[in-house]
Design a protein around this motif. Structure first.
Motif, PDB file in Angstrom:
ATOM      1  N   ASP A 274      15.738  -5.010  -0.813  1.00  0.00           N
ATOM      2  CA  ASP A 274      16.397  -6.347  -1.854  1.00  0.00           C
ATOM      3  C   ASP A 274      17.249  -7.749  -0.967  1.00  0.00           C
ATOM      4  OD1 ASP A 274      15.926  -7.033  -4.320  1.00  0.00           O
ATOM      5  OD2 ASP A 274      17.009  -4.869  -4.287  1.00  0.00           O
ATOM      6  N   LEU A 275      17.518  -6.226   0.322  1.00  0.00           N
ATOM      7  CA  LEU A 275      18.600  -7.481   1.897  1.00  0.00           C
ATOM      8  C   LEU A 275      18.427  -6.481   2.557  1.00  0.00           C
ATOM      9  CD1 LEU A 275      22.047  -8.889   0.101  1.00  0.00           C
ATOM     10  CD2 LEU A 275      19.693  -9.981   1.126  1.00  0.00           C
ATOM     11  N   GLU A 276      18.094  -6.417   3.755  1.00  0.00           N
ATOM     12  CA  GLU A 276      18.008  -5.769   4.779  1.00  0.00           C
ATOM     13  C   GLU A 276      19.624  -6.231   5.542  1.00  0.00           C
ATOM     14  OE1 GLU A 276      13.590  -4.070   5.931  1.00  0.00           O
ATOM     15  OE2 GLU A 276      14.179  -5.946   6.126  1.00  0.00           O
ATOM     16  N   LEU A 277      20.372  -5.879   6.552  1.00  0.00           N
ATOM     17  CA  LEU A 277      21.106  -6.119   7.193  1.00  0.00           C
ATOM     18  C   LEU A 277      21.178  -5.287   8.736  1.00  0.00           C
ATOM     19  CD1 LEU A 277      24.375  -6.394   5.356  1.00  0.00           C
ATOM     20  CD2 LEU A 277      23.069  -8.569   5.318  1.00  0.00           C
ATOM     21  N   VAL A 278      20.879  -5.862  10.119  1.00  0.00           N
ATOM     22  CA  VAL A 278      20.647  -5.218  11.233  1.00  0.00           C
ATOM     23  C   VAL A 278      22.203  -5.140  12.035  1.00  0.00           C
ATOM     24  CG1 VAL A 278      19.397  -5.483  13.009  1.00  0.00           C
ATOM     25  CG2 VAL A 278      18.348  -5.291  10.937  1.00  0.00           C
ATOM     26  N   LEU A 279      22.436  -4.312  12.126  1.00  0.00           N
ATOM     27  CA  LEU A 279      24.084  -4.133  12.980  1.00  0.00           C
ATOM     28  C   LEU A 279      23.091  -3.642  14.854  1.00  0.00           C
ATOM     29  CD1 LEU A 279      24.976  -3.625  10.294  1.00  0.00           C
ATOM     30  CD2 LEU A 279      26.754  -2.375  11.459  1.00  0.00           C
ATOM     31  N   ILE A 280      23.905  -4.682  15.951  1.00  0.00           N
ATOM     32  CA  ILE A 280      23.339  -4.774  17.357  1.00  0.00           C
ATOM     33  C   ILE A 280      24.806  -4.423  17.749  1.00  0.00           C
ATOM     34  CG2 ILE A 280      22.986  -5.936  18.784  1.00  0.00           C
ATOM     35  CD1 ILE A 280      20.828  -7.306  17.640  1.00  0.00           C
ATOM     36  N   ASP A 281      25.021  -3.755  18.904  1.00  0.00           N
ATOM     37  CA  ASP A 281      26.311  -3.544  20.211  1.00  0.00           C
ATOM     38  C   ASP A 281      26.317  -4.889  21.126  1.00  0.00           C
ATOM     39  OD1 ASP A 281      27.546  -2.678  22.279  1.00  0.00           O
ATOM     40  OD2 ASP A 281      27.835  -0.535  20.877  1.00  0.00           O
ATOM     41  N   ASN A 282      27.049  -5.397  20.512  1.00  0.00           N
ATOM     42  CA  ASN A 282      27.319  -6.784  21.363  1.00  0.00           C
ATOM     43  C   ASN A 282      27.083  -6.505  22.669  1.00  0.00           C
ATOM     44  OD1 ASN A 282      27.488 -10.153  20.755  1.00  0.00           O
ATOM     45  ND2 ASN A 282      29.630  -9.870  21.866  1.00  0.00           N
TER      46      ASN A 282
ATOM     47  N   GLU B 272       1.033  -1.124  -0.037  1.00  0.00           N
ATOM     48  CA  GLU B 272       0.201  -0.178   0.016  1.00  0.00           C
ATOM     49  C   GLU B 272       0.942   1.336  -0.097  1.00  0.00           C
ATOM     50  OE1 GLU B 272      -2.431  -0.513   3.488  1.00  0.00           O
ATOM     51  OE2 GLU B 272      -3.284  -1.797   2.988  1.00  0.00           O
ATOM     52  N   GLY B 273       0.441   2.200  -0.477  1.00  0.00           N
ATOM     53  CA  GLY B 273       1.786   3.677  -0.728  1.00  0.00           C
ATOM     54  C   GLY B 273       2.550   3.556  -1.446  1.00  0.00           C
ATOM     55  N   GLU B 274       2.852   4.768  -1.901  1.00  0.00           N
ATOM     56  CA  GLU B 274       4.116   4.731  -2.508  1.00  0.00           C
ATOM     57  C   GLU B 274       5.048   4.768  -2.675  1.00  0.00           C
ATOM     58  OE1 GLU B 274       6.203   8.884  -5.102  1.00  0.00           O
ATOM     59  OE2 GLU B 274       4.585   9.370  -4.189  1.00  0.00           O
ATOM     60  N   ILE B 275       5.863   3.734  -2.975  1.00  0.00           N
ATOM     61  CA  ILE B 275       6.782   2.467  -2.447  1.00  0.00           C
ATOM     62  C   ILE B 275       7.065   3.053  -4.163  1.00  0.00           C
ATOM     63  CG2 ILE B 275       7.908   0.196  -2.040  1.00  0.00           C
ATOM     64  CD1 ILE B 275       5.117  -0.687  -0.506  1.00  0.00           C
ATOM     65  N   TYR B 276       8.740   3.075  -3.678  1.00  0.00           N
ATOM     66  CA  TYR B 276       9.383   3.184  -4.986  1.00  0.00           C
ATOM     67  C   TYR B 276      10.535   2.158  -5.313  1.00  0.00           C
ATOM     68  CZ  TYR B 276      13.264   4.412  -7.997  1.00  0.00           C
ATOM     69  OH  TYR B 276      14.487   4.491  -8.505  1.00  0.00           O
ATOM     70  N   GLN B 277      10.478   1.430  -6.084  1.00  0.00           N
ATOM     71  CA  GLN B 277      11.119   0.005  -6.623  1.00  0.00           C
ATOM     72  C   GLN B 277      12.806   0.201  -7.753  1.00  0.00           C
ATOM     73  OE1 GLN B 277      10.934  -3.711  -5.594  1.00  0.00           O
ATOM     74  NE2 GLN B 277      12.933  -3.614  -6.668  1.00  0.00           N
ATOM     75  N   PRO B 278      13.776   0.215  -7.004  1.00  0.00           N
ATOM     76  CA  PRO B 278      14.772   0.630  -7.484  1.00  0.00           C
ATOM     77  C   PRO B 278      15.411  -0.062  -8.603  1.00  0.00           C
ATOM     78  CG  PRO B 278      15.661   0.879  -5.251  1.00  0.00           C
ATOM     79  CD  PRO B 278      14.185   0.180  -5.606  1.00  0.00           C
TER      80      PRO B 278
END
Length: 336
Positions: A162-170, A43-49
């Motif tokens: 296309d990919l999501e990487l999440v960083l966490i302070d250990n 839903e809504g305006e989503i831009y797909q590169p």
């Protein structure tokens, strides 16, 4: 202690008064979960590169080492012949207009500290704009690219990824695991189940729930002259003024201690703006700061000011995983 520091301490160390913020947390969760549900529903305006896009972000408030990891990813991709670009919100930047192409010779007040650091270190094309969809479109108009990295933008759901990487302070983890304002989370902890990879900054080995990466000091660089010196330039036990305006200054101070120096800590807010007067410390000792702070201080740097250059060192398993993803996303550009 500043209010922001007290709040951070409460999130990560606990405080009974945080229970008073839970009604606001409930409202916040409703809003962010609603945004994601609309995104998943298209839903809504989503831009797909037209080229693959990788978001490198976090779900916590504060620094987690995104910039060093993005620099590693840029170099990793360039060694494989890929043309890489970066988009960023450009926090604190005040360019003449948006979107804005960051160049190495610009000031941090125009470009933002982290975008300027990335461009000065890597030379990649980089566009800043709080509207990251608009930034991507403007970037692609400047030159052909194979891959775009988004510096943060996990919650910018107008931009497909296309990919999501999440960083966490250990060391700090997710604090009390509650959402703003009752905790440090930008999104509920369940969000981690939907991302492609989690990386733990400061972990010495991969974990069951994610990859490890470390920030390794490589050299001391003089702000005034640009000369690089090895890490033994200062002898063990050297006292120095340590300057850090990052999300977690304590991590930088700890790093200096592991190098066997005696830092006098001077913590500033993330993205702080500096002046010569603000860094006029007594007694007169060497000043060592982060590279992110250095890009804002070169114009008035003193001969005894240095920054600590660091490089991200992700685990071999992550490097292999990332290569697999690149070959999947760019089969015509990368042969097995």
């Amino acid at each position: 202690m500043a209010m922001s520091d007290r709040l951070l301490a409460a999130w990560y160390e606990g405080h009974p008064a945080l229970t008073l913020l839970r009604p606001l947390e409930w409202l916040y969760r409703r809003v962010v979960m609603g945004k994601r549900e609309r995104f998943l529903a298209g839903e809504g305006e989503i831009y797909q590169p037209p080229v693959p896009l990788v978001v490198v972000g976090n779900i916590t408030v504060g620094g987690t080492g995104k910039t060093p990891l993005i620099l590693w990813m840029i170099e990793h991709c360039q060694r494989r012949g890929l043309r890489v670009g970066v988009v960023s919100r450009g926090y604190g930047a005040k360019p003449p207009h948006l979107p804005w192409r960051v160049e190495a010779g610009q000031g941090a007040d125009i470009a933002g500290d982290e975008p300027l650091l990335i461009v000065q270190r890597s030379g990649v094309p980089l566009m800043i704009d709080p509207d990251r969809s608009r930034a991507v479109q403007a970037l692609l108009e400047t030159q052909p690219l194979d891959l775009i990295l988004s510096d943060d933008g996990m919650q910018h759901y107008r931009l497909a990824r296309d990919l999501e990487l999440v960083l966490i302070d250990n060391a700090r983890g997710l604090g009390n695991r509650r959402c703003l304002p009752a905790g440090p989370l930008r999104e509920p902890v369940e969000r981690l189940q939907s991302v492609d990879a989690v990386l733990f900054n400061g972990a010495s080995a991969d974990r069951e729930d994610g990859f490890a990466f470390e920030l390794r000091p490589t050299a001391l660089v003089n702000l005034a002259s640009g000369e690089r010196r090895p890490l033994d330039h200062f002898p063990p036990g050297q006292a120095l003024h340590a300057v850090a305006g990052i999300g977690n200054p304590r991590r930088f101070f700890n790093t200096l201690e592991t190098l066997h120096w005696r830092p006098i800590p001077h913590g500033f807010v993330d993205h702080a703006q500096y002046s010569a007067q603000a860094l006029n410390f007594t007694p007169s000792l060497p000043v060592v700061m982060t590279e992110k702070d250095a890009v804002k201080c070169r114009a008035f740097a003193e001969p005894h000011w240095w920054y600590l250059a660091v490089d991200a060192a992700p685990s071999p398993a992550f490097a292999d995983w990332f290569d697999t993803q690149l070959m999947r996303l760019l089969p015509d550009r990368l042969l097995p």
